[in-house]
Design a protein around this motif. Structure first.
Motif, mmCIF file in Angstrom:
data_model
loop_
_atom_site.group_PDB
_atom_site.id
_atom_site.type_symbol
_atom_site.label_atom_id
_atom_site.label_comp_id
_atom_site.label_asym_id
_atom_site.label_seq_id
_atom_site.Cartn_x
_atom_site.Cartn_y
_atom_site.Cartn_z
ATOM 1 N N ALA A 18 37.370 34.837 54.089
ATOM 2 C CA ALA A 18 37.358 33.599 53.310
ATOM 3 C C ALA A 18 37.793 33.795 51.868
ATOM 4 C CB ALA A 18 35.976 32.960 53.369
ATOM 5 N N ARG A 19 37.363 34.874 51.229
ATOM 6 C CA ARG A 19 37.713 35.048 49.811
ATOM 7 C C ARG A 19 39.199 35.289 49.616
ATOM 8 N NH1 ARG A 19 35.220 40.795 49.881
ATOM 9 N NH2 ARG A 19 37.076 42.021 49.495
ATOM 10 N N PHE A 20 39.852 35.969 50.559
ATOM 11 C CA PHE A 20 41.301 36.160 50.470
ATOM 12 C C PHE A 20 42.027 34.854 50.762
ATOM 13 C CE2 PHE A 20 40.124 40.625 51.672
ATOM 14 C CZ PHE A 20 40.422 41.181 50.439
ATOM 15 N N LEU A 21 41.522 34.118 51.727
ATOM 16 C CA LEU A 21 42.153 32.857 52.092
ATOM 17 C C LEU A 21 42.149 31.868 50.928
ATOM 18 C CD1 LEU A 21 43.521 31.082 54.188
ATOM 19 C CD2 LEU A 21 41.251 30.314 54.884
ATOM 20 N N LEU A 22 41.057 31.781 50.200
ATOM 21 C CA LEU A 22 40.983 30.845 49.075
ATOM 22 C C LEU A 22 42.052 31.146 48.029
ATOM 23 C CD1 LEU A 22 37.146 30.366 48.643
ATOM 24 C CD2 LEU A 22 38.818 28.691 49.441
ATOM 25 N N LYS A 23 42.292 32.412 47.753
ATOM 26 C CA LYS A 23 43.345 32.797 46.799
ATOM 27 C C LYS A 23 44.709 32.356 47.320
ATOM 28 C CE LYS A 23 45.666 35.501 43.774
ATOM 29 N NZ LYS A 23 46.957 34.860 43.682
ATOM 30 N N VAL A 24 44.963 32.608 48.583
ATOM 31 C CA VAL A 24 46.236 32.242 49.207
ATOM 32 C C VAL A 24 46.420 30.719 49.195
ATOM 33 C CG1 VAL A 24 47.404 32.176 51.453
ATOM 34 C CG2 VAL A 24 46.418 34.306 50.633
ATOM 35 N N LEU A 25 45.382 29.987 49.540
ATOM 36 C CA LEU A 25 45.472 28.525 49.559
ATOM 37 C C LEU A 25 45.758 27.981 48.163
ATOM 38 C CD1 LEU A 25 42.545 27.678 52.005
ATOM 39 C CD2 LEU A 25 45.006 27.657 52.501
ATOM 40 N N THR A 26 45.135 28.568 47.156
ATOM 41 C CA THR A 26 45.387 28.154 45.772
ATOM 42 C C THR A 26 46.850 28.377 45.405
ATOM 43 O OG1 THR A 26 43.107 28.627 45.144
ATOM 44 C CG2 THR A 26 44.723 28.548 43.364
ATOM 45 N N ASP A 27 47.398 29.511 45.784
ATOM 46 C CA ASP A 27 48.821 29.790 45.520
ATOM 47 C C ASP A 27 49.721 28.795 46.246
ATOM 48 O OD1 ASP A 27 48.137 31.967 43.932
ATOM 49 O OD2 ASP A 27 48.516 33.447 45.516
ATOM 50 N N LEU A 28 49.380 28.463 47.475
ATOM 51 C CA LEU A 28 50.190 27.520 48.260
ATOM 52 C C LEU A 28 50.134 26.110 47.684
ATOM 53 C CD1 LEU A 28 49.305 28.853 51.814
ATOM 54 C CD2 LEU A 28 51.548 28.966 50.717
ATOM 55 N N VAL A 29 48.991 25.730 47.147
ATOM 56 C CA VAL A 29 48.874 24.426 46.476
ATOM 57 C C VAL A 29 49.724 24.434 45.207
ATOM 58 C CG1 VAL A 29 47.304 22.878 45.235
ATOM 59 C CG2 VAL A 29 46.630 23.826 47.451
ATOM 60 N N GLY A 30 49.642 25.519 44.452
ATOM 61 C CA GLY A 30 50.422 25.637 43.215
ATOM 62 C C GLY A 30 51.917 25.607 43.436
ATOM 63 N N SER A 31 52.355 25.994 44.616
ATOM 64 C CA SER A 31 53.783 25.996 44.959
ATOM 65 C C SER A 31 54.188 24.743 45.729
ATOM 66 C CB SER A 31 54.106 27.238 45.794
ATOM 67 O OG SER A 31 53.934 28.390 45.017
ATOM 68 N N ASN A 32 53.286 23.789 45.827
ATOM 69 C CA ASN A 32 53.549 22.519 46.517
ATOM 70 C C ASN A 32 53.877 22.666 47.998
ATOM 71 O OD1 ASN A 32 53.118 20.869 44.187
ATOM 72 N ND2 ASN A 32 55.107 21.559 43.440
ATOM 73 N N VAL A 33 53.307 23.697 48.610
ATOM 74 C CA VAL A 33 53.409 23.845 50.057
ATOM 75 C C VAL A 33 52.250 23.086 50.704
ATOM 76 C CG1 VAL A 33 53.344 25.481 51.983
ATOM 77 C CG2 VAL A 33 54.606 26.063 49.898
ATOM 78 N N LEU A 34 51.082 23.177 50.079
ATOM 79 C CA LEU A 34 49.885 22.488 50.568
ATOM 80 C C LEU A 34 49.375 21.518 49.520
ATOM 81 C CD1 LEU A 34 47.749 25.404 52.096
ATOM 82 C CD2 LEU A 34 49.436 23.954 53.245
ATOM 83 N N GLU A 35 48.544 20.586 49.974
ATOM 84 C CA GLU A 35 47.797 19.696 49.097
ATOM 85 C C GLU A 35 46.326 20.028 49.262
ATOM 86 O OE1 GLU A 35 48.697 15.782 50.560
ATOM 87 O OE2 GLU A 35 50.411 15.601 49.229
ATOM 88 N N SER A 36 45.600 19.975 48.167
ATOM 89 C CA SER A 36 44.153 20.150 48.187
ATOM 90 C C SER A 36 43.521 18.771 48.068
ATOM 91 C CB SER A 36 43.722 21.029 47.011
ATOM 92 O OG SER A 36 42.325 21.104 46.940
ATOM 93 N N ILE A 37 42.669 18.433 49.009
ATOM 94 C CA ILE A 37 41.994 17.147 49.043
ATOM 95 C C ILE A 37 40.528 17.377 48.679
ATOM 96 C CG2 ILE A 37 41.470 15.114 50.444
ATOM 97 C CD1 ILE A 37 44.519 15.765 50.077
ATOM 98 N N LYS A 38 40.071 16.704 47.646
ATOM 99 C CA LYS A 38 38.687 16.856 47.188
ATOM 100 C C LYS A 38 37.754 15.926 47.961
ATOM 101 C CE LYS A 38 40.176 19.469 43.819
ATOM 102 N NZ LYS A 38 40.400 20.822 44.184
ATOM 103 N N GLY A 39 36.478 16.261 47.924
ATOM 104 C CA GLY A 39 35.476 15.387 48.519
ATOM 105 C C GLY A 39 34.875 15.930 49.793
#
Length: 84
Positions: A32-53
């Motif tokens: 999980a801790r590695f995945l969170l870093k990767v997901l943050t990078d992917l959001v920053g590169s506009n590959v993914l969107e982060s949805i709050k809530g």
């Protein structure tokens, strides 16, 4: 890489709904801790969107067929010289 596994998982879901990071980590057996870093990078590169809530998580920022493997790799590893 973990980034490719996460993006592939979200592409295979195909419903556009946000998926919690812990669900991706559990399903793909990614720490999980590695995945969170990767997901943050992917959001920053506009590959993914982060949805709050409470029903938040991550989803593809655009259709899967518009996201390249190179784009995913460069999101986490930086530009690869000689390719772009």
């Amino acid at each position: 890489t973990y980034a490719l596994q996460a993006v592939t998982y979200l592409a295979q879901k195909g419903d556009g709904k946000a998926v919690a990071s812990h669900d991706i980590a559990e399903t793909r057996k990614i720490p999980a801790r590695f995945l969170l870093k990767v997901l943050t990078d992917l959001v920053g590169s506009n590959v993914l969107e982060s949805i709050k809530g409470p029903k938040g998580g991550y989803r593809l920022a655009r259709p899967a067929n518009e996201i390249t493997v190179l784009e995913v790799i460069e999101a986490v590893d930086g530009d690869i010289e000689g390719i772009n």
